[in-house]
Design a protein around this motif. Sequence first.
Motif, PDB file in Angstrom:
ATOM      1  N   GLU A  15       5.578  -0.727  15.035  1.00 48.90           N
ATOM      2  CA  GLU A  15       4.262  -0.332  15.564  1.00 48.90           C
ATOM      3  C   GLU A  15       3.453   0.404  14.501  1.00 48.90           C
ATOM      4  O   GLU A  15       2.242   0.204  14.367  1.00 48.90           O
ATOM      5  CB  GLU A  15       4.439   0.571  16.806  1.00 48.90           C
ATOM      6  N   LYS A  18       1.892  -1.994  12.117  1.00 49.18           N
ATOM      7  CA  LYS A  18       0.645  -2.607  12.611  1.00 49.18           C
ATOM      8  C   LYS A  18      -0.529  -1.646  12.433  1.00 49.18           C
ATOM      9  O   LYS A  18      -1.629  -2.054  12.037  1.00 49.18           O
ATOM     10  CB  LYS A  18       0.782  -2.937  14.105  1.00 49.18           C
ATOM     11  N   GLU A  21      -1.459  -1.499   8.778  1.00 48.42           N
ATOM     12  CA  GLU A  21      -2.109  -2.752   8.358  1.00 48.42           C
ATOM     13  C   GLU A  21      -3.552  -2.812   8.862  1.00 48.42           C
ATOM     14  O   GLU A  21      -4.441  -3.313   8.171  1.00 48.42           O
ATOM     15  CB  GLU A  21      -1.305  -3.948   8.842  1.00 48.42           C
ATOM     16  N   SER A  22      -3.772  -2.262  10.050  1.00 49.54           N
ATOM     17  CA  SER A  22      -5.152  -2.264  10.566  1.00 49.54           C
ATOM     18  C   SER A  22      -6.031  -1.334   9.738  1.00 49.54           C
ATOM     19  O   SER A  22      -7.259  -1.417   9.802  1.00 49.54           O
ATOM     20  CB  SER A  22      -5.186  -1.885  12.048  1.00 49.54           C
TER      21      SER A  22
END
Length: 217
Positions: A15, A18, A21-22
């Motif tokens: 999580e 993610k 990466e965002s």
Amino acid sequence: MDKPIENYWRIRLAEIKKALESNNFEVHLAETASDAKRIAMEEILPATGARRISWGGSMTFTATGLYKTLKDSTDFEILDTSDKTVPPEEFAERRRQALLVDLFITGTNAVTESGALVNLDMQGNRVGAIAYGPKHVLVLAGRNKICDDLDEAMMRIKNYAAPANAMRLDKKTPCVKTSYCEECSSPDRICNVWTITEKSFPKGRIKVVLINEDLGL
Ligand code: SF4
């Protein structure tokens, strides 16, 4: 279930990956410190094409074995900023020159759930390199660096990482005796420059390896 703690963190780190990466970080997941080293040597370094490499002081970097491998390597031009046997003037100059290398390797004091890196330095050589200068930055982060938010990250740093680091470095600061921050004015104070890296700019400049082990302070 076998290894529930590793399983818990495997899910949680996925999580965090993610979230990072965002925020335009490049992110890799490693199960162990030696796995992180493999990813760095076989995937990240070749992709950057880096020739000139340096680093900031990091227990995690040492624990992965990357420090030993790179400092002994003849494949790269290494600027060793951890070698305390060099004269003080050269030591300081190496740290300045490290701001212009192709790849700078460091740990991080904290990673938030929203995908930000939070760091606090004595001199600023490490946070300076994270912010700007080296073409690429590789951040090695053990699972113990994960914090819910900025408040928890700053609390962790001032009341755990900094006192423990002051102890490790034999500093003469109040936190060495009390274990918590007293916002000292000591000449040995190691808490001088904060950075909060909310996003990587340009995209992918900062590569983070999240490691499913407790590493560093
Ligand atoms: S400000 Fe001073 S007392 Fe507080 S953690 Fe840093 S070195 Fe220790």
